[in-house]
Write a protein that holds these residues in place. Structure first.
Motif, PDB file in Angstrom:
ATOM      1  N   ALA A 182     -52.827  65.803   5.716  1.00  0.00           N
ATOM      2  CA  ALA A 182     -53.987  66.648   6.031  1.00  0.00           C
ATOM      3  C   ALA A 182     -54.737  67.065   4.770  1.00  0.00           C
ATOM      4  O   ALA A 182     -55.978  67.047   4.733  1.00  0.00           O
ATOM      5  CB  ALA A 182     -53.528  67.882   6.811  1.00  0.00           C
ATOM      6  N   ALA A 183     -53.986  67.418   3.730  1.00  0.00           N
ATOM      7  CA  ALA A 183     -54.626  67.811   2.477  1.00  0.00           C
ATOM      8  C   ALA A 183     -55.379  66.639   1.849  1.00  0.00           C
ATOM      9  O   ALA A 183     -56.470  66.806   1.283  1.00  0.00           O
ATOM     10  CB  ALA A 183     -53.582  68.346   1.502  1.00  0.00           C
ATOM     11  N   VAL A 184     -54.812  65.448   1.937  1.00  0.00           N
ATOM     12  CA  VAL A 184     -55.478  64.261   1.398  1.00  0.00           C
ATOM     13  C   VAL A 184     -56.746  63.950   2.189  1.00  0.00           C
ATOM     14  O   VAL A 184     -57.802  63.659   1.616  1.00  0.00           O
ATOM     15  CB  VAL A 184     -54.516  63.066   1.385  1.00  0.00           C
ATOM     16  N   ILE A 361     -51.641  64.159  -2.419  1.00  0.00           N
ATOM     17  CA  ILE A 361     -51.195  62.754  -2.402  1.00  0.00           C
ATOM     18  C   ILE A 361     -50.477  62.486  -1.085  1.00  0.00           C
ATOM     19  O   ILE A 361     -49.692  63.325  -0.610  1.00  0.00           O
ATOM     20  CB  ILE A 361     -50.249  62.456  -3.578  1.00  0.00           C
ATOM     21  N   TYR A 362     -50.754  61.335  -0.528  1.00  0.00           N
ATOM     22  CA  TYR A 362     -50.037  60.908   0.672  1.00  0.00           C
ATOM     23  C   TYR A 362     -49.715  59.431   0.543  1.00  0.00           C
ATOM     24  O   TYR A 362     -50.597  58.609   0.275  1.00  0.00           O
ATOM     25  CB  TYR A 362     -50.867  61.145   1.934  1.00  0.00           C
ATOM     26  N   GLY A 363     -48.435  59.100   0.690  1.00  0.00           N
ATOM     27  CA  GLY A 363     -48.004  57.718   0.578  1.00  0.00           C
ATOM     28  C   GLY A 363     -47.227  57.272   1.797  1.00  0.00           C
ATOM     29  O   GLY A 363     -46.441  58.042   2.359  1.00  0.00           O
ATOM     30  N   GLU A 364     -47.454  56.036   2.212  1.00  0.00           N
ATOM     31  CA  GLU A 364     -46.728  55.441   3.327  1.00  0.00           C
ATOM     32  C   GLU A 364     -46.085  54.146   2.841  1.00  0.00           C
ATOM     33  O   GLU A 364     -46.697  53.382   2.097  1.00  0.00           O
ATOM     34  CB  GLU A 364     -47.666  55.123   4.494  1.00  0.00           C
ATOM     35  N   VAL A 365     -44.867  53.899   3.295  1.00  0.00           N
ATOM     36  CA  VAL A 365     -44.153  52.679   2.927  1.00  0.00           C
ATOM     37  C   VAL A 365     -43.526  52.067   4.174  1.00  0.00           C
ATOM     38  O   VAL A 365     -42.747  52.732   4.861  1.00  0.00           O
ATOM     39  CB  VAL A 365     -43.044  52.954   1.887  1.00  0.00           C
ATOM     40  N   LYS A 366     -43.872  50.824   4.438  1.00  0.00           N
ATOM     41  CA  LYS A 366     -43.197  50.051   5.465  1.00  0.00           C
ATOM     42  C   LYS A 366     -42.319  49.018   4.777  1.00  0.00           C
ATOM     43  O   LYS A 366     -42.809  48.220   3.981  1.00  0.00           O
ATOM     44  CB  LYS A 366     -44.194  49.354   6.387  1.00  0.00           C
ATOM     45  N   ALA A 367     -41.027  49.049   5.095  1.00  0.00           N
ATOM     46  CA  ALA A 367     -40.096  48.080   4.538  1.00  0.00           C
ATOM     47  C   ALA A 367     -39.908  46.958   5.547  1.00  0.00           C
ATOM     48  O   ALA A 367     -39.661  47.207   6.738  1.00  0.00           O
ATOM     49  CB  ALA A 367     -38.762  48.741   4.224  1.00  0.00           C
TER      50      ALA A 367
END
Length: 805
Positions: A182-184, A361-367
């Motif tokens: 939300a902040a990003v 900061i917002y990060g997403e990771v799909k493995a």
């Protein structure tokens, strides 16, 4: 024996550069590596591996192979299953955004039911010689029904793609995130400009000089198992293999890692071959040895990197960073290796702040699972991936804003007076001075004189470019409580046992392990400096679980900051005990005894006892405070850090490109790193040189490439380009040290900085050299063919032939 009343003047302490203790045996051919070890009566193992990436094992006929000369035994996945042997465990657990645990398929020692990548072990053939084992392996009749394979992440997640594991829908291992979305989103809504970039962090094959090897041995009379192996952390191998795979009590399992010829992360993990030869040795009651061949290593050693990332950076009108959003796909390969889940997440995404004050900061990771060799930590382990992303994005942001590359970095640096600094992605940095490393690096590299050099190169028909990266990384992977909360399935402390002998010489037993870093030298310097004994009187012992207390090994640049700190704590105990003995001998109060430069002195007097005198008294206690202090001078300490350590720095690279061939030539490279306290400047320089060389290899040369059927096309040194001497220039190394505030040495770590800071500096320089062709990004590796194609596409599109023309 030393004269105990006149101790030798200390040399080789902290800050000195004595020659490496271990180099004499290495340079004279006296090193003892796993393959140098031969046990009486040993047999030799060879693994028959799948030559297809995905398939159902219909049958395995061992009849003909078993009848061949010298064959001792042949084992398949069916034998492993009948023996109740567990699969290789993953050492790190994660949960997806929705709270569900990651998909963690079993990884059998030998393939059971299916093969899932080229190199997957199907059978183990044991014979009197390696050649006989290989011949018999070729005689195995294996019927595999080939299935469709997925070797590339986007293909693996496409609708209808073949599944590597039935339990992993869409081939997704986990879908993880970090930060405040939300902040990003709010930051982007108010942005003046938005910079965007898509990057591929190319898959790498580690290729240490010494291939992996393992020898299983078994003593039937005692029931004790011994594994000799090329490992960076023998205690972890003993824990994983004993408890989870073979169910051997730890007191009956010894793991020995002798000299190790390079690791770079690839020798951290517990591999199937280690468990297989240990089990087979007990079953056959004779030693079983396996040594990996170079071509075999390409399809069995855990690979590194392999991320695809999209990132966006929101900026205010003055160039201040407002928000960062990052979406990454990370390749896990066919199985989860020991630390694989941690690499793109807690070792990578938690560094998305870098050296900058980005507030949201917002990060997403799909493995993603694919039909390829498992991927795990490789030198830097997550931090090179994030640094490359950030430092390329910052250069793109400077262009988007019309700002100077240096100015936009300085505008957004974390100021020195902001430390300790809490980032938006979990980590709190304790110290750093990014302006100092930047200024020093620019001075050494003569950044301000570059344009004159660019013009001179243009006159010679060359395209010249300069690039920088300013980075920060996290080392140590601690404390244990935090690491455990993040998914680590082990403690991440370190241990040291310091044993002072009666004559005053010292043996240190450390849980860390050397695979080329010079620990036997650096750790001896710590002892010489703190205890005041001669450097030559210190012995460092590591790599044998029968000799050392339980330790966590070497990775994550933790050896000095964590292992060295454990040594300091143990030596503090030695000194405290020595003061009690000295006080008794000199009839003084313990509080009046001070220790300095190898002497215990009564404060304000000339009464003193040398360290050696105290040592002999501890072991010959004729005049001794026996009621208060036990005889002997031998102490153990465990050290569990309070935080990660945070090395950082600035790297600057200068390149020239030949527009006729696309060949990128390095002209100059400068690295100024803040690694905290420097123990041995020579070893620091060597570590940086090695790391930068590996980073240059990734930036310009190395790439593990699979075709759509899962075949590794770059499966040998004929196809996979390692850096050579003519690819490297004289690397200028400098240090600007701010001390780590939470360990007794002030050390931060140096082993990975070169591999972290260098790739973006090289690619930024390449992009700068191609600026007149409208190039904004070049994916690694920047090969001659790729650059030649870019230049010619630009020429065909009407770009100028040369900037000077």
């Amino acid at each position: 024996m030393n004269d105990m009343s006149n101790p030798v003047i200390i040399k080789g302490g902290i800050g000195d550069s004595p020659k490496r203790t271990e180099d004499h045996r290495f340079l004279s051919g006296k090193g003892r590596y796993t393959d140098d070890i031969n046990r009486p009566g040993q047999a030799y193992a060879y693994f028959k591996r799948s030559d297809v990436a995905h398939g159902v094992i219909k049958s395995i006929d061992t009849t003909a192979a078993a009848a061949m000369p010298g064959v001792v035994a042949i084992y398949t996945g069916e034998d492993i299953a009948k023996a109740g042997i567990g699969g290789v465990p993953c050492g790190w657990q994660l949960h997806s955004k929705d709270g569900s645990p990651m998909v963690e398929p079993p990884h059998p020692i030998l393939a059971q039911g299916k093969v899932r990548y080229v190199g997957d072990a199907i059978a183990m053939v044991i014979a009197e010689t390696t050649e006989q084992a290989k011949d018999a392996a070729e005689a195995l009749v294996i019927d595999i029904e080939t299935l469709p394979a997925v070797s590339e992440m986007r293909a693996a997640t496409a609708p209808g793609a073949a599944l590597v594991h039935d339990a992993a829908a869409g081939n997704i291992c986990f879908d993880w995130h970090i930060g405040d979305k939300a902040a990003v989103d709010a930051a982007f809504a108010t942005a003046f400009k938005i910079a965007k970039i898509d990057v591929v962090n190319n898959r790498l094959i580690p290729n240490p000089m010494e291939p992996r090897a393992a020898i299983g041995d078994f003593d039937q009379s005692s029931g004790e198992h011994t594994l000799y192996t090329t490992s960076q952390n023998p205690h972890v191998i003993r824990l994983l293999m004993g408890a989870f795979v073979l169910q051997i009590p730890e007191h009956k399992l010894r793991v020995v890692a002798p000299d190790v010829g390079g690791g770079f992360g690839a020798k951290i993990f517990h591999y199937i071959e280690e468990a297989a030869v240990t089990w087979a040795a007990a079953k056959l009651n004779r030693p079983v040895k396996w040594t990996c061949e170079r071509g075999e290593a390409f399809i069995t050693d855990a690979h590194g990197r392999d991320h695809i990332t999209h990132a966006e950076l929101a900026m205010a009108e003055d160039g201040k960073f407002l928000g960062l959003r990052v979406n990454t796909m990370a390749n896990m390969g066919a199985y989860l290796s020991t630390f694989a889940p941690s690499v793109p997440t807690y070792l990578s995404a938690t560094l998305l702040a870098g050296v900058y004050t980005t507030p949201a900061i917002y990060g997403e990771v799909k493995a993603i699972f694919t039909n390829t060799v498992p991927v795990d930590a490789y030198r830097g382990a997550g931090r090179p991936e994030t640094t490359f992303l950030l430092e390329r994005l910052v250069d793109v942001a400077a262009k988007e804003m019309g700002m100077d590359r240096v100015a936009i970095r300085r505008r957004n640096f974390i100021p020195i007076d902001a430390y300790p600094y809490q980032t938006p992605v979990a980590l709190m940095y304790d110290s750093g001075n990014h302006e100092a490393t930047l200024a020093r690096c620019m001075e050494i590299a003569d950044w301000n004189g570059f344009e004159a050099r660019r013009a001179a190169a243009a006159q010679r028909g060359k395209l010249r470019g300069i690039g920088m990266s300013t980075y920060l990384e996290a080392c140590g992977i601690a404390p244990s409580a935090v690491a455990g909360a993040l998914g680590a399935r082990a403690g991440l402390y370190e241990v040291a046992n310091v044993r002072v002998h009666p004559t005053g010489s010292v043996t240190v037993f450390t849980g860390t392990h050397s695979h080329g870093q010079g620990h036997e030298t650096t750790f001896a310097q710590l002892v010489a400096d703190q205890l005041g004994v001669p450097f030559e009187s210190v012995e460092v012992v590591h790599g044998d679980t029968a000799k050392i207390p339980f330790g966590m090994g070497t990775y994550g640049s933790r050896s000095l900051a964590v292992g060295g700190s454990a040594m300091v704590k143990a030596m503090d105990k030695i000194i405290a005990k020595g003061k009690k003995i000295a006080a008794h001998l000199m009839e003084a109060a313990v509080d009046d005894i001070e220790f300095k430069d190898g002497k215990f002195t009564v404060t304000g007097t000339d009464k003193s006892k040398s360290f050696a005198e105290i040592a002999i008294t501890a072991y010959v206690p004729h005049n001794y405070p026996i009621e208060e202090v036990e005889p002997g001078l031998d102490e153990t300490a465990f050290y569990d850090p309070k935080n990660f350590t945070y090395p950082g720095g600035c790297h600057i690279c200068e390149v020239e490109i030949d527009p006729e061939t696309g060949v990128v030539q390095l002209i100059a490279f400068t690295a100024v790193d803040d690694i905290g306290r420097v123990i041995n400047p020579m070893i620091v320089h060597g570590q940086v040189h090695g790391g930068v060389t590996q980073g240059i290899g990734q930036a310009l040369l190395e790439h593990a490439i699979y075709d759509e059927t899962g075949q590794l096309l770059s499966g040998s040194l004929m196809d996979y380009t390692m850096p050579r001497a003519d690819n490297i220039v004289n690397i200028h190394v400098g240090t600007e040290s701010t001390m780590c505030t939470h360990n007794p040495l002030g050390a931060k770590g140096v082993g990975e900085v070169g591999a972290i800071g260098s790739p973006p500096a090289v690619i930024n320089a390449v992009v700068d050299a191609l600026r007149d062709y409208g190039v904004t990004h070049v994916d690694m590796p920047a090969t001659a063919q790729k650059i030649w194609s870019i230049i010619n596409a630009g020429i065909n599109a009407g770009a100028p032939r040369m900037a000077a023309e």
